[in-house]
Each structure stands twice: as structure tokens, then as C-alpha cells.
Motif scaffolding. Structure first.
Motif, short mmCIF file in Angstrom:
data_model
loop_
_atom_site.label_atom_id
_atom_site.label_comp_id
_atom_site.label_asym_id
_atom_site.label_seq_id
_atom_site.Cartn_x
_atom_site.Cartn_y
_atom_site.Cartn_z
N SER A 76 37.48 6.26 51.30
CA SER A 76 37.13 5.90 52.67
C SER A 76 37.33 4.40 52.89
CB SER A 76 35.67 6.26 52.97
OG SER A 76 35.52 7.65 52.96
N GLN A 82 37.71 14.88 58.66
CA GLN A 82 36.67 14.42 57.73
C GLN A 82 37.20 14.41 56.30
OE1 GLN A 82 33.75 13.82 59.59
NE2 GLN A 82 32.99 12.70 57.81
N LEU A 83 37.91 15.47 55.94
CA LEU A 83 38.44 15.54 54.57
C LEU A 83 39.53 14.50 54.33
CD1 LEU A 83 38.63 19.42 54.00
CD2 LEU A 83 36.99 17.80 53.03
N GLU A 84 40.20 14.11 55.40
CA GLU A 84 41.22 13.06 55.27
C GLU A 84 40.60 11.67 55.39
OE1 GLU A 84 45.08 13.58 57.31
OE2 GLU A 84 44.34 15.59 57.76
N MET A 85 39.29 11.63 55.57
CA MET A 85 38.53 10.39 55.61
C MET A 85 38.99 9.47 56.73
SD MET A 85 37.76 9.89 51.66
CE MET A 85 37.49 11.31 50.62
N ARG A 101 36.84 19.11 60.60
CA ARG A 101 36.78 19.28 59.15
C ARG A 101 37.99 18.63 58.49
NH1 ARG A 101 38.17 22.90 54.98
NH2 ARG A 101 36.52 22.90 53.42
N ASP A 102 39.18 18.87 59.07
CA ASP A 102 40.38 18.28 58.50
C ASP A 102 40.33 16.75 58.53
OD1 ASP A 102 41.33 20.78 58.00
OD2 ASP A 102 42.62 20.88 59.77
N ARG A 113 32.86 8.90 60.75
CA ARG A 113 32.95 9.70 59.52
C ARG A 113 31.66 9.61 58.71
NH1 ARG A 113 37.16 5.98 56.07
NH2 ARG A 113 35.96 4.13 56.49
N ARG A 159 45.49 13.63 47.26
CA ARG A 159 44.92 14.32 48.41
C ARG A 159 45.14 13.54 49.70
NH1 ARG A 159 38.91 14.93 48.55
NH2 ARG A 159 39.02 14.24 50.69
N LEU A 181 42.36 11.41 44.50
CA LEU A 181 42.33 11.00 45.91
C LEU A 181 43.70 10.54 46.39
CD1 LEU A 181 38.93 9.11 46.11
CD2 LEU A 181 39.55 11.24 47.26
N LYS A 210 35.83 13.49 41.20
CA LYS A 210 36.36 13.66 42.56
C LYS A 210 36.76 12.33 43.17
CE LYS A 210 33.57 17.70 43.53
NZ LYS A 210 32.26 18.03 44.09
#
Length: 673
Positions: A563, A617-620, A614-615, A642, A252, A249, A243
Motif C-alpha cells: 500500500s 481493495q485487493l489492488e491496494m 473488492r478488486d 482503502r 500480484r 506482492l 503475504k
RNA sequence: GCUGCUGUAGCUCAGUGGUAGAGCGCGUCCUUGGUAAGGACGAGGUCAUGGGUUCAAAUCCCAUCAGCAGCUCCA
């Protein structure tokens, strides 16, 4: 009476017959519980093995903590795997089956190739073999007999290995388990029951003896642990590592794109990725300026003559893009009746006119150096450029950002006197130190590549080489970190210092490099006028602290798991409105922060706050600034980190100050867990 | 470059000879909710490309391109 001598040299005596387990118990209940097997005079034995009475015997009790225990077990598991494969596919030729980091493999050659679909059958067969519980028995055979044994087994690779690789061994050992007999140095575990949990992982090609011109075998990768829990944990770790893969990454997080239509190994940087790259360039540029470097720009192509002089063409043409041949020259050749085959021959010989996409920046910088008369007073001359180079890497090598065909080096060439060499090398190392320090990267290795004393391929005066090698050592010492010295690893033109890191799946990549060069100044006839009013030849240093921007950022993405620290993050903060009612306030905060130089965006969608968080956070996104009616009233933002989560409401000015100080300090923050 | 595997919607993937599916994302509408997924409807696919086999191919075969793993290579 039984006497055992333990590894620490102490003797233990027992009145009657005792087993290995009894000895362990007498030492401690913990040891008795952890004991896996014993080793008597280096021979593995079961725990219930009764120790011979009389003369003292050397006994070692093996536990999981023993560094070799896992390796020994895995190697035995490799035998079991090979045996299982032979049962399923008759006529298998075995090659080598060693243990490696995280597991083991066995190289085999089958008439019909193995595929992953065969894994369940192999694993099932392995389980059957383990259940049989047959011991691994050692057999020693004189050399000639050993060869005959392998011939009888029809194991041609083993025969060859005894005859060549083990040519000096008079006696060879085999291990037998049931019908399976294999040439093997050992040791093995006393019983296959010690193999806890195993799993076949993958299958891939590998050349016999690592030689591309020899047979290609199938390499079966597998792993084993003493317990299922440990195996599961290991597999989970592998999943987690995947991951973090910069290719995953990068997609993503939208950092870069590699497009089929553009070409293999050619990176397209998205706005976000470009931002990170630019920040890194700005960062290093600042330090270059401090160290007295001069920035230059040079074109992406150069005449073939340039590379004939440097020696790179036609010598390295296999790893270069095909030359751009002059249109006029081409039609002239055509008129002379030159065929494609002849054209290709001309290229092979280097007898061709045209341009080359630059595979390195040095020749251009060298011509800049040579464009003016230089005095010793001018030296050192330090020319730096973020220079993009193109190399025709083998297609099977290319992947992600770590091995590409077009890449930008944070390159520089220093033209120095022999006296200046040491100090300048230290300066180069300093840059590397600054970079790794700023990124919080400590997990790298340093290699000093020295010349092979037995080889004559090196150019330059041996006395100068000695000085340069010593200078490299001394420069490497300034890192305050262990480094390896590798004879034979120097380039033919000079010694070097390389910096190597591992990616998320354990592959090693060279990042920074510092190389001394006696060759190119010679080939280009570079000179400066010394204080004696006579011409002298400068020495060149090639150095690239990042290595290439592509590879460095690839490794960096994995290092930070996507991150980025605040100063590098393309989007530093995001304004999240609790509801549409706060949109106006949110936009006001957004522009206030942007005016303060902070890279923020607003999420004003009619989504629930939880979804927006959530979005983000997932996008860091490093910080989320939640704004609702309460904040609008008080002039605050509710800041969410974060890493640490909700930090509560603070005034907007305070949030700005927090951002600015974290950026100024280039703080690297990581999850503390 | 070599061996093996893979290529289906923007993303992740299901579909194994009879004419294309899911989740996420995207769009519209409803919802106005304070710290990790609110709801409804809708749009979106030359099944990587080119050949071949077949009455019929996403599905079988061949080639090419690309990705993945390993090997080999990396001035």
C-alpha cells in the motif's frame, strides 16, 4: 528452617520445609500461577522441589517473562529433537544445536538424508520422549574424559569441537536424558514437561562451523512455545509475513517481472513498478540539486584497462560478468593458436583486452573528474548518476529484488579535501535521513565500519584514517539514533557507514551506504591544485542513500505491504460506477481529475459495486471514487478510503484538493490497528 | 557455488505408469445492482527443457534451466 535469597537480594525465611512453589505463593498468587520452574544457585529445579534447609540458598523463580525462559526451554527441546532423530536414524552425528530468534535448530549428519517426510515421525518420537518425563541431568567431566566420552559415543564433531573450539576449557559439561547424552553448556529446564508445543519447520544444508570447505550438514529448524496458542499465533504471524513478501506482492500488484528467458537476477520493471521507481528518483534528485550535486550519465561498459587501473579486474572477476572480448583481438589470439584454456588463463591474469560490463560506477566518474584540471576552488565536486551495474552474484544468492545481477545504484562520488570530508559526510547522512523519514521507516540499524587495528590490509595514511573514522562517527551521530561501531568492517580503502533493514522474514539487507575512499584517488593519480599552487590528492566519498533502486523498492513494498503512500502509488484513485447508467458521469469525473494531475482509472464494468470495491481493495488503490445517479446529480464522488472505508460524498473539486494536499505532504498513512 | 525441496492453464494448486483437472482470472451474453465476490456459457495446457527406462511417462531415472529455504559469498 529454610532461608532463600531472592534475586533482589531480599531474604525470606520459613520455619519448615518448603518447595519452590511455596516460596512463589508466599510472594504472590500471581507469581505462583505464572511460575514455570525455579533456579537454585543457577541450577533449574522443579516447582515441587524441596528447598534444602539450613544455609540460605539463592532462588530465582522463572516465569514466561524471564528473557531466558523460552530460550532454555527451546534448547531442551532441541535435545529432545536430536534424541528423536537418533532413535529414528541410527548413526547420526550431532553438531551444534543452539536457539535462534523464533526457535532453534540442530545440525546433524545422517547416512541417509533426512527429508520433510520424516518430520511427522520425528515429532511423534519427540512427543514420546517428552511423555517419558526423564530429567536432563548434568554431568561434569575433566577434559580428557570428555573427549573419551564423545569418542565412545562416536560423535566426531563433538570430539573436534572440544579439541579446537573448547581448547581452553579444563572441564566440560554434558547433559543426559535417558539414553541420550550430549556435550552441552546448559542450562536445561528441570523437566521435559515444560516443553509446551513444538513444531519442526524446515530442513536445509549448513556447513560445519560455517566453513564452506568443511562437511555440509543438515540443519533441522524447529520452534517451541510454552502453549499451543502461542505456537499457533507464531505460525500465523509467519504466514502473514509471507503475504507481505515483495516477490508475492510484486507479482500480484504487477510491479516487476523476472523472466527466465532474460536471465536470473535481471529485473524487468512493469509500467507500475517503473512509475514507483521514477517517483523515487525524482524525489531524491530534488534533494541532490539542493545539495549541489551535478547529474551525469556514463555508459554501461568500459575498457578492461579502466578496471585494471581501478584494481577491480582481474581481482574481482569471479563476481563479474565475463568480459566482452574485442573481436579483432580474439581473432588475433586465434591466429596465434590460443586455445580456450589459454584464453581463460589470460583472463585470470588480467592479460586480456576487451570491455567489462561495469560492476560499479566509480571508475567512470573518476575519469570525468580527471578530464578537467581541478582547483581547490572547484571542490567538492559531486557527481551523481542513477548508474546501472552488473555483478555475477552466486546463483544461490539471487532472489526477488533484494539480490540481483543487474541493479541501479542511486550513486554519487564526491571529490573532497580532507577539511571538507566531515561536512560532506554529514550531507550524505542527511540524504539518508530524508529518505527514511519520508517513507516512515524507523526500523533500521546503522553500522560504522572501522579498520581492524591489527591488520595491515588498509591503504592510506593512518593519521588520515583516524580523521576519517572520527568524521564517520560524527556524521552518524547527526542521525540522533544509536549506531554500532564495527572494527574490521571497513573496506580496505576506507571507513564507511551502512544502513541495514530487515525484510518480512527477518533477513537483513544493506540499503544505503556512505564510504570514504583513499585508494582510488591514489590509483588513478587524481589531483587538484591547492591554494598553495601545488597539486594535492582529493579524497573520494562513495555514497548511495537508497543503495540500489531494486533492493530499496523490494524492501519498500514490504514496508508498506504493497500500500504505497498516495504520492508513490501508480494508480492513486479509481472511479467505480454503481451501474452502467453512470458511466458518462464517471468518465467526466475521470478526465477532470486526470487534468488536475491525479492518476485515476475508471472501472466501468457491468459488475456489482461490491465486486469492484473488492478488486480495488485487493489492488491496494488508495482511494475509490464511487459515482452513481446521486453523485451525478450533485456533482460529487462518494469517496472510499482503502484504510478507513466509506468517507461519504464530497464535491469533485474537494476530492481533487484532498488528493493534492496529501501528495504535497507525502503523507504516509498506515492502518492504526 | 553447496544441500534439500519444487516446476502442470495468466495466477494458486489437485492429479503417482494407461493419454489433463479445479478455483480465481480472461472472453461473450444475461443482469443495472450504493460500499469486499450476481448468473450462464465459452476459450485456454509441447504437464520447465533435453535425454533415458517402459507396450505405455505429467507420473520412474539422469542431466540442464529456473524458483524456494538455509548455508557460504556480497569490491
Amino acid at each position: 528452617m529454610t532461608t532463600v535469597k531472592l534475586p533482589d537480594g531480599s531474604l525470606k525465611e520459613f520455619d519448615s520445609a518448603v518447595s519452590v512453589k511455596d516460596v512463589a505463593k508466599s510472594i504472590g498468587s500471581r507469581l505462583a500461577k505464572d511460575a514455570l520452574w525455579g533456579e537454585i544457585d543457577l541450577q533449574p529445579v522443579e516447582l515441587d522441589y524441596e528447598i534444602p534447609q539450613g544455609e540460605p540458598v539463592n532462588l530465582k523463580i522463572i516465569t514466561k517473562k524471564d528473557p531466558n525462559a523460552l530460550e532454555t526451554m527451546r534448547h531442551s527441546c532441541a535435545h529432545v529433537m536430536a534424541r528423536a532423530v537418533m532413535r529414528i536414524k541410527p548413526g547420526v552425528q550431532l553438531a551444534f544445536g543452539p536457539t535462534i530468534d523464533g526457535g532453534f535448530y540442530y545440525d546433524v549428519e545422517c547416512d541417509e538424508p533426512l527429508t520433510e517426510e520424516d518430520f511427522p515421525a520425528i515429532e511423534k518420537e519427540m512427543a514420546k520422549i517428552i511423555a517419558l518425563d526423564e530429567p536432563f541431568e548434568r554431568l561434569d567431566r575433566p577434559r580428557a574424559d570428555a573427549i573419551q566420552v564423545c569418542k565412545d559415543l562416536k560423535q566426531d564433531f563433538k570430539v573436534e569441537h572440544i579439541e579446537t573450539g573448547l581448547a581452553d576449557d579444563d572441564s566440560l559439561s554434558f547433559y543426559q536424558q535417558g539414553e541420550f547424552l550430549d556435550l552441552c553448556r546448559g542450562p536445561h529446564i528441570p523437566s521435559p514437561r515444560r516443553i509446551g508445543a513444538f513444531k519442526l519447520l524446515s530442513i536445509a544444508g549448513a556447513y560445519w562451523k560455517g566453513d564452506q570447505s568443511r562437511e555440509q550438514l543438515q540443519r533441522l529448524y524447529a520452534t517451541a512455545f510454552f502453549t499451543q496458542a502461542e505456537l499457533d499465533a507464531h505460525l500465523e504471524l509467519l504466514e502473514e509475513a509471507k503475504k507481505r513478501d515483495h516477490r508475492v506482492l510484486g507479482k500480484r500488484l504487477g510491479l516487476f517481472h523476472i523472466d527466465e528467458m532474460v536471465g536470473q537476477g535481471l529485473v524487468l520493471w512493469t509500467p507500475k513498478g517503473s512509475f514507483v521507481r521514477q517517483k523515487l528518483q525524482d524525489f531524491i534528485s530534488e534533494h541532490l540539486q539542493r545539495q549541489g550535486y551535478d547529474q551525469v550519465f556514463t555508459p554501461h561498459i568500459g575498457k578492461l584497462d579502466l578496471y585494471k587501473t581501478s584494481g577491480h579486474f582481474p581481482y574481482y572477476q569471479d563476481s563479474q560478468y565475463t568480459p566482452l572480448v574485442d573481436r579483432e583481438y580474439l581473432s588475433q589470439l586465434a591466429e596465434e593458436g590460443c586455445t580456450c584454456g589459454e584464453l581463460s588463463n589470460l583472463m585470470n591474469e588480467g592479460e586480456i583486452e576487451g570491455y567489462l560490463l561495469k560492476p560499479m560506477n566509480c571508475p567512470h566518474h573518476i575519469r570525468l573528474f580527471a578530464s578537467e584540471q581541478r582547483s581547490y576552488r572547484d571542490l567538492p565536486v559531486r557527481l551523481s548518476e542513477f548508474g546501472t551495474v552488473y555483478r555475477w552474484e552466486q546463483s544461490g544468492e539471487i532472489g526477488g529484488l533484494t539480490r540481483v545481477r543487474g541493479f541501479t545504484q542511486d550513486d554519487a562520488h564526491l571529490f573532497v579535501t580532507q577539511e571538507q570530508l566531515g561536512q560532506e559526510l554529514i550531507g550524505c547522512i542527511e540524504l539518508v535521513k530524508i529518505i527514511f523519514g519520508a517513507m516512515g521507516m524507523e526500523d533500521y540499524t546503522v553500522r560504522v565500519g572501522l579498520r581492524d587495528p591489527d591488520s595491515s590490509k588498509y591503504v592510506g595514511d593512518p593519521a588520515n584514517w583516524d580523521l576519517a573514522e572520527q568524521a564517520c562517527r560524527e556524521a552518524a551521530q547527526t542521525l540522533g539514533k544509536d549506531f554500532s561501531e564495527d572494527p574490521g568492517e571497513a573496506a580496505f580503502y576506507g571507513p564507511k557507514i551502512d544502513f541495514v533493514v530487515k525484510d518480512c522474514i527477518g533477513r537483513k539487507w544493506q540499503l544505503g551506504t556512505v564510504q570514504v575512499d583513499y585508494n582510488l584517488p591514489e590509483r588513478f593519480g587524481l589531483e587538484y591544485i591547492g591554494s598553495d599552487n601545488k597539486p594535492h590528492r582529493p579524497i573520494m566519498i562513495h555514497r548511495a542513500p537508497f543503495g540500489s533502486m531494486e533492493r530499496f523498492i523490494g524492501v519498500l513494498i514490504e514496508h508498506f505491504a504493497g500500500s504505497f503512500p498516495l504520492w508513490l502509488a501508480p494508480e492513486q484513485g479509481r472511479i467505480l460506477t454503481v451501474s452502467d447508467k453512470s458511466e458518462e458521469y464517471g468518465k467526466r469525473v475521470e478526465s477532470q481529475m486526470r487534468n488536475a494531475g491525479i492518476r485515476v482509472k475508471g472501472d466501468y464494468r457491468s459488475e456489482k459495486l461490491g465486486a469492484k470495491i473488492r478488486d480495488g481493495q485487493l489492488e491496494m488503490i488508495p482511494y475509490m471514487m464511487i459515482v452513481g445517479p446521486r453523485d451525478a446529480e450533485n456533482g460529487t464522488v462518494s469517496i472510499r478510503d482503502r484504510i478507513d472505508g466509506d468517507l461519504g460524498a464530497i464535491p469533485v473539486e474537494e476530492a481533487i484538493a484532498k488528493f493534492q494536499s496529501e501528495v504535497a505532504d507525502k503523507t504516509v498513512r498506515r492502518k492504526s490497528s
